[in-house]
Design an enzyme around this catalytic site. Structure first.
Site, PDB file in Angstrom:
ATOM      1  CB  CYS A 168       3.685 -50.398   2.101  1.00 38.76           C
ATOM      2  SG  CYS A 168       4.462 -51.095   3.570  1.00 38.76           S
ATOM      3  CB  CYS A 182      -0.598 -51.542   4.966  1.00 41.12           C
ATOM      4  SG  CYS A 182       0.963 -50.758   5.415  1.00 41.12           S
ATOM      5  CG  HIS A 201       4.962 -53.424   6.715  1.00 40.96           C
ATOM      6  ND1 HIS A 201       3.677 -53.025   6.424  1.00 40.96           N
ATOM      7  CD2 HIS A 201       4.948 -53.836   8.012  1.00 40.96           C
ATOM      8  CE1 HIS A 201       2.912 -53.174   7.500  1.00 40.96           C
ATOM      9  NE2 HIS A 201       3.656 -53.655   8.485  1.00 40.96           N
ATOM     10  CD  GLU A 260       4.928 -53.788   1.163  1.00 45.02           C
ATOM     11  OE1 GLU A 260       5.493 -54.241   2.193  1.00 45.02           O
ATOM     12  OE2 GLU A 260       3.697 -53.827   0.998  1.00 45.02           O
TER      13      GLU A 260
END
Lengths: 143, 143
Positions: free
Chosen positions: B82, B79, B49, B51
């Site tokens: 992260c 999420c 992801h 991040e």
């Protein structure tokens, strides 16, 4: 539990690298796929927990995003980051050893799977004594 | 918010790689440190992801585990994976754009920071319209 013995070996190797001793093994259809240990210190990477390293290796090896035929054995209860990563990767079953009252995110803290779309089956307390001992030895050696 | 504009550019690049358009920018003392986009599809890595990619880059660049003088701008609510990673990295402040009812773990789902030891300050809904629109365009193009 034979796969937890391999995860414990990875935890031991992590300790030798100066990282908190946590190890993980991913198994595909009951055969060893990858093994990994915590690499946070060596890689200057706060996301390099054993489970994340193992998921990345397994996906790279299989060339796919989903590990839905895979189970993971981890020596310590995953934190929220790792629990959500296991859910995103669609891991089938999570076996973990020691409980983590402070950072755990499966049966402690925010209990990620209670809110997750994919919820792996969870078997906890596997080889708990050995998994706890390796952490206690590491932290007592630091005092 | 100028840094969110850069995060939106990264989201656009992620879409061009076939990944869900999410972008992130990490800022050190109000100066740009790293920018990153979602690399899940390109890298066959469910943990990639925006991040996570940004945190890894920032830590590598600084040669340290802690980003306690850093803020992050993300186009979408993180999420649980992260959010916990941001807590582990000791990020000071999280600015996010669109809300994620389904996968969000900050103001939705398991609300990671309510249980975390380090809780970044959270500013939500930054450039929300543009951040939502880039996601809607991506998913409507897939139907």
């Amino acid at each position: 539990m034979e796969f937890m013995v391999l995860a414990l070996e990875e935890a031991e190797l992590a300790a030798q690298r100066g990282s908190v001793p946590v190890g993980a093994v991913i198994v595909l259809d009951d055969r060893l796929l990858v093994r990994a240990g915590n690499e946070v210190i060596r890689d200057h990477d706060p996301t390099a927990h054993a489970e994340i390293v193992a998921i990345r290796r397994a996906c790279r090896l299989l060339g796919q995003l989903m590990l839905d035929r895979c189970d993971i054995y981890v020596t310590l209860e995953p934190c929220a980051m790792c629990a959500q990563a296991l859910s995103l990767a669609r891991i089938r079953r999570l076996y973990f050893g020691a409980y983590d009252v402070k950072y755990g995110g499966v049966v402690h803290g925010c209990r990620v799977f209670e809110h997750a779309i994919h919820k792996p089956e969870v078997i906890s307390g596997v080889s708990e004594t050995q998994c706890t001992k390796i952490l206690q030895n590491f932290f007592s050696g630091r005092r």
